[in-house]
Design a protein around this motif. Sequence first.
Motif, short mmCIF file in Angstrom:
data_model
loop_
_atom_site.label_atom_id
_atom_site.label_comp_id
_atom_site.label_asym_id
_atom_site.label_seq_id
_atom_site.Cartn_x
_atom_site.Cartn_y
_atom_site.Cartn_z
N GLN A 24 0.80 -1.23 0.00
CA GLN A 24 0.00 0.00 0.00
C GLN A 24 0.83 1.28 0.00
OE1 GLN A 24 -2.60 -1.78 3.28
NE2 GLN A 24 -4.04 -0.43 2.24
N HIS A 126 0.93 -9.11 4.57
CA HIS A 126 -0.22 -8.20 4.61
C HIS A 126 -0.93 -8.32 3.25
CE1 HIS A 126 -1.87 -4.34 6.57
NE2 HIS A 126 -2.64 -4.60 5.52
N PHE A 127 -1.65 -9.36 3.07
CA PHE A 127 -2.51 -9.63 1.89
C PHE A 127 -1.76 -9.84 0.58
CE2 PHE A 127 -5.91 -6.40 3.73
CZ PHE A 127 -6.02 -7.17 4.88
N ASN A 170 -1.13 -10.00 9.02
CA ASN A 170 -2.11 -8.95 9.28
C ASN A 170 -3.47 -9.47 8.84
OD1 ASN A 170 -2.98 -5.97 9.60
ND2 ASN A 170 -3.72 -6.51 7.57
N GLU A 171 -4.44 -9.46 9.73
CA GLU A 171 -5.83 -9.82 9.41
C GLU A 171 -5.93 -11.06 8.53
OE1 GLU A 171 -7.91 -6.47 7.78
OE2 GLU A 171 -7.68 -5.27 9.60
N ASN A 301 -6.74 -4.94 15.14
CA ASN A 301 -7.27 -3.88 14.27
C ASN A 301 -8.75 -3.77 14.55
OD1 ASN A 301 -4.72 -4.00 13.17
ND2 ASN A 301 -5.36 -4.80 11.18
N TYR A 303 -12.14 -1.47 13.55
CA TYR A 303 -12.82 -0.41 12.80
C TYR A 303 -14.31 -0.34 13.10
CZ TYR A 303 -8.61 0.08 9.95
OH TYR A 303 -7.33 0.31 9.55
N ARG A 341 -16.91 5.18 4.06
CA ARG A 341 -16.46 3.79 4.02
C ARG A 341 -17.62 2.82 4.21
NH1 ARG A 341 -15.18 -0.33 2.88
NH2 ARG A 341 -13.17 -1.41 2.90
N TRP A 343 -18.95 2.08 7.10
CA TRP A 343 -18.73 1.30 8.32
C TRP A 343 -19.34 2.02 9.53
CZ3 TRP A 343 -12.75 0.07 7.61
CH2 TRP A 343 -12.61 -0.95 6.65
N GLU A 370 -4.47 -1.13 14.50
CA GLU A 370 -5.09 -0.25 13.49
C GLU A 370 -6.43 0.23 14.05
OE1 GLU A 370 -5.78 -1.70 9.45
OE2 GLU A 370 -3.86 -2.74 9.47
N TRP A 420 -4.47 3.83 11.69
CA TRP A 420 -4.37 3.62 10.26
C TRP A 420 -4.77 4.94 9.64
CZ3 TRP A 420 -2.42 -0.35 7.47
CH2 TRP A 420 -2.56 -0.25 6.08
N SER A 427 -5.69 1.89 -1.01
CA SER A 427 -6.50 0.94 -0.26
C SER A 427 -7.05 -0.16 -1.17
CB SER A 427 -7.66 1.66 0.40
OG SER A 427 -7.24 2.30 1.56
N TRP A 428 -6.17 -0.97 -1.70
CA TRP A 428 -6.62 -2.14 -2.48
C TRP A 428 -7.59 -1.72 -3.57
CZ3 TRP A 428 -2.86 -4.93 -0.67
CH2 TRP A 428 -2.50 -4.81 0.66
N TYR A 436 -6.98 8.19 4.89
CA TYR A 436 -6.89 7.87 6.32
C TYR A 436 -5.76 8.59 7.05
CZ TYR A 436 -9.83 3.59 5.84
OH TYR A 436 -10.84 2.69 5.65
C1 BGP Z 1 -7.48 -3.02 7.21
C2 BGP Z 1 -6.22 -3.40 6.46
C3 BGP Z 1 -5.50 -2.28 5.80
C4 BGP Z 1 -6.32 -1.08 5.42
C5 BGP Z 1 -7.47 -0.78 6.36
C6 BGP Z 1 -8.49 0.23 5.87
O1 BGP Z 1 -8.41 -4.02 7.11
O2 BGP Z 1 -5.30 -4.06 7.30
O3 BGP Z 1 -4.70 -2.82 4.79
O4 BGP Z 1 -6.54 -1.01 4.08
O5 BGP Z 1 -8.17 -1.92 6.72
O6 BGP Z 1 -9.45 -0.36 5.04
P1 BGP Z 1 -9.71 0.07 3.55
O7 BGP Z 1 -8.39 0.32 2.93
O8 BGP Z 1 -10.39 -1.09 2.91
O9 BGP Z 1 -10.57 1.27 3.61
#
Ligand code: BGP
Length: 472
Positions: A24, A126-127, A170-171, A301, A303, A341, A343, A370, A420, A427-428, A436
Motif C-alpha cells: 500500500q 499483509h494480503f 495482518n488480518e 485492528n 474499525y 467507508r 462502516w 489499526e 491507520w 486501499s486495495w 486515512y
Molecule cells: C485493514 C487493512 C488495511 C487497510 C485498512 C483500511 O483491514 O489491514 O490494509 O486497508 O483496513 O481499510 P480500507 O483500505 O479497505 O478502507
Amino acid sequence: MSNDKYNLSFPPNFLWGAACSATQTEGASLEHGKGKNIWDYWYEINPEKFFNNIGPKDTSNFYSMYKEDIKRMKEIGFNSFRTSISWSRLIPDGRGEINQEAVNFYNDVFDEFINQDITPIICLFHFDMPLAMQNIGGWENREIVEAFAEYAEQCFSLFGHKIKYWTTFNEPIVPVECGYLYEFHYPCVIDMKRAVQVAYNTAIASAKAIEKYKSLKQDGKAGIILNLTPSYPRDNENPEDLKAANIADLLFNRSFLDPAVNGKYPEELISLIKENDLIPVISDGDENILLNNKVDFLGVNYYQPRRVKAPSKVWDSNKPLMPEAFFDYYQWPERKMNKYRGWEIYEKGIYDIAMNIKNNYGNIPWYVSENGMGVQEEERFINNEDIIEDDYRIEFIKEHLIWLHKGISEGSNCFGYHIWTFMDNWSWLNGYKNRYGFFRVDIENNFKRSIKKSGLWFKKVAESNSLEISAK
Ligand code: BGP
C-alpha cells in the motif's frame, strides 16, 4: 456544562504510532528486482476493478521517500511504527533466490527507524501473496505453508538483530473472506470449503513461523495482528439472535484468535465445521504445532462492530454455502456511520475487545494495531494555511482512546495505539478513494505530503502520553 479539562494518562512506554503495509505504500512494485504479487497481477488483467484505475505500481512512493517520511513520523511524536516486508520483493518467486536490493532497502528502512528512535514492528504478510505461490494454489496448497515458514526464517535471520517485534500475519481472515467468499481479493473464488482450508493453512503457517522464530532464540517477540470485530446480537434476550452472534464470532474472530493465543480451535467451531462438511485437510502433528507455538502478543485492528440477528429463512441448499447461512446482518437503529467507508462507528467496541482479551484470553499483552477513519474528498476541508481540518478524525480517535483508557484502567494489558495510517495510502480496490492519513498525499503532485490538523493534534497526545478531554 463546564469548561474544565482533565487528562487521561496512558501507561509508561505506551506505543504511539501508525501502521501501513508494503504493497500500500512502497510503490516501485515492478522495480528493483521485485517479483509480482497477486495485486500486481490482478491490476494487470483487471485494471477497471480498481478505483479510478489506480493500481499498486506507484503507491505513495515510500520506497524512495522513506527517509523524509520517517523523519515526519518523528516530528509528530511517533515512538513506534508498523509496516510489512513484501514477500515478493524479498524473494521474487516466493521460494529460492533472495533479492539483494530488497535486503538493502529493508536494512536501510529499519536503520532509519532505529536512528529516529522509532520502534519498528514488522509484519510478514499483509494480503500480498507472491504470484508464483498463488499460481500453485496459494494458501490452499500446503507447500505454501512451508514456503512461508522458510521466508519467515529468512526475515528473522536477516533482520532479527534490528527487529524486536514481529507479526506473522495482518488480518489473516481477510484473504479468506475476500479471496474465497466475497470476491474483493484475487483469486475471487466463492467456496466456503476452500475458504476453510485457506484459513486453516494460514493458522498453521503462522504457528510454523513462530516455531522458526523460537528456534533461532532471538531476543524479540512474535505475535499476530487480527481484526477483531465484536459480534453484537440484535436482542440479548433472544436465544436465536445470541446463537447467530456466537456463530459470527466463531467464524470471523475465534477462527484465528483461539489457535493463535490458546493454541487450539474452539470445540464449538470444530463442531460447526464438521456438521457442515467443511473439514479441511489436516496433516499429522498440526495439533502440536499450534499448541506449542502460541503468540507472545496480539495486535488488534478495530474499525467496526458486526451486528447480527437470527437468519430470517433457511439457507437455500442449491446455493453455495456462505457464512450468511447462519446469521442475517442487522442495522442498529442508533448506529453512527462513517458514510464514506460504509462502516459503523462504535467506540465502545474497543473496550469490549479489551475486556474480552483480559477475561477470556489470559490478559495477553496486546495493542491496537489499526484504528482509523477513511474519508473521501478531504480537499474540501483545506484551510488558508493549506492544512486539512479533519476534526472528524480527531473526534474519532479521541472517543476510541477514552474507551481504550477505560479498558486499561480496568486491567486490560494494552501497550499501544496505532492509527491507520500515517499518510494517505492506496486501499486495495478502493485505490486512493478514502483517505486515512495524518499526512495528506497529493497523488497528482509527486506524492507531496502535507500535515493535517489530526497529525498536529496526535503529536500532543503522543508526546504527553496522555489525552486532554473536556469535562462535560
Ligand atoms: C485493514 C487493512 C488495511 C487497510 C485498512 C483500511 O483491514 O489491514 O490494509 O486497508 O483496513 O481499510 P480500507 O483500505 O479497505 O478502507
